[in-house]
Design a protein around this motif. Structure first.
Motif, PDB file in Angstrom:
ATOM      1  N   LEU A   1       0.768  -0.806  -0.264  1.00  6.15           N
ATOM      2  CA  LEU A   1      -0.393   0.151   0.089  1.00  6.15           C
ATOM      3  C   LEU A   1       1.421   1.100   0.074  1.00  6.15           C
ATOM      4  N   ALA A   2       2.111   0.950   0.575  1.00  4.36           N
ATOM      5  CA  ALA A   2       2.832   2.244   0.884  1.00  4.36           C
ATOM      6  C   ALA A   2       3.983   3.066  -0.613  1.00  4.36           C
ATOM      7  N   ALA A   3       3.965   1.716  -1.700  1.00  6.98           N
ATOM      8  CA  ALA A   3       4.681   1.477  -2.487  1.00  6.98           C
ATOM      9  C   ALA A   3       3.027   2.410  -3.693  1.00  6.98           C
ATOM     10  N   VAL A   4       2.366   1.858  -3.615  1.00  3.44           N
ATOM     11  CA  VAL A   4       0.996   2.982  -3.846  1.00  3.44           C
ATOM     12  C   VAL A   4       0.762   4.009  -3.694  1.00  3.44           C
ATOM     13  N   HIS A   5       0.862   4.550  -2.914  1.00  3.88           N
ATOM     14  CA  HIS A   5       0.516   5.623  -2.134  1.00  3.88           C
ATOM     15  C   HIS A   5       1.617   6.000  -3.025  1.00  3.88           C
ATOM     16  N   ALA A   6       3.170   5.637  -3.234  1.00  4.48           N
ATOM     17  CA  ALA A   6       4.061   6.541  -3.275  1.00  4.48           C
ATOM     18  C   ALA A   6       3.735   7.055  -4.771  1.00  4.48           C
ATOM     19  N   ALA A   7       3.498   5.824  -5.543  1.00  3.88           N
ATOM     20  CA  ALA A   7       2.949   6.391  -7.173  1.00  3.88           C
ATOM     21  C   ALA A   7       2.204   7.118  -7.363  1.00  3.88           C
ATOM     22  N   THR A   8       1.456   7.413  -6.386  1.00  3.39           N
ATOM     23  CA  THR A   8      -0.153   8.250  -6.712  1.00  3.39           C
ATOM     24  C   THR A   8       0.536   9.820  -6.221  1.00  3.39           C
ATOM     25  N   GLU A   9       1.462   9.287  -5.167  1.00  2.00           N
ATOM     26  CA  GLU A   9       1.773  11.081  -4.968  1.00  2.00           C
ATOM     27  C   GLU A   9       2.698  11.757  -5.678  1.00  2.00           C
ATOM     28  N   THR A  10       3.834  10.929  -6.586  1.00  2.00           N
ATOM     29  CA  THR A  10       4.521  10.799  -7.621  1.00  2.00           C
ATOM     30  C   THR A  10       3.977  11.299  -8.714  1.00  2.00           C
ATOM     31  N   LEU A  11       2.365  11.012  -9.228  1.00  2.00           N
ATOM     32  CA  LEU A  11       0.863  11.452  -9.830  1.00  2.00           C
ATOM     33  C   LEU A  11       0.685  12.425  -9.912  1.00  2.00           C
ATOM     34  N   SER A  12       0.838  13.555  -8.534  1.00  2.00           N
ATOM     35  CA  SER A  12      -0.022  13.974  -8.194  1.00  2.00           C
ATOM     36  C   SER A  12       0.939  15.654  -7.546  1.00  2.00           C
ATOM     37  N   SER A  13       2.212  15.516  -7.534  1.00  2.00           N
ATOM     38  CA  SER A  13       2.991  16.240  -8.018  1.00  2.00           C
ATOM     39  C   SER A  13       2.780  17.905  -8.269  1.00  2.00           C
TER      40      SER A  13
END
Length: 106
Positions: free
Chosen positions: A89-101
């Motif tokens: 889940l942490a990796a998925v959240h990090a990927a989401t944050e990358t896209l929404s930065s």
């Protein structure tokens, strides 16, 4: 890493890859066949393939890329490595944050 009981003699040291020598003990890494025999004798049914599977799973859990896991394990197909790459889940959240930065949005 499975190590021999003794340090290699001078004749073996010259022909042994330095990466196959433990820097702490100076002992050489066991070959695959010898490690397999010792595991069969002393490890109560544990097989080297199980250790390979475990190490690949740990790499996948640490978010190591599938291509690196393929190189480490010697798999030729991405399909066979996919079972080890299960992002948490942490990796998925990090990927989401990358896209929404903010950098991404501009």
């Amino acid at each position: 890493m499975f190590l021999s009981e003794h340090r290699p003699g001078p004749h073996r040291t010259a022909t042994t890859d330095p990466r196959d020598i433990c820097p702490e003990t100076g002992r050489a890494r066991l070959g695959y066949d010898r490690a397999r025999i010792l595991l069969a004798r002393y490890a109560d049914g544990l097989r080297l393939h199980q250790l390979r599977h475990s190490s690949a799973t740990h790499l996948g859990e640490a978010n190591v890329s599938a291509s690196v896991i393929m190189a480490k394990t010697g798999h030729k197909s991405l399909r066979s490595v996919q079972r080890y790459v299960k992002p948490g889940l942490a990796a998925v959240h990090a990927a989401t944050e990358t896209l929404s930065s903010p950098r991404r949005r501009s």
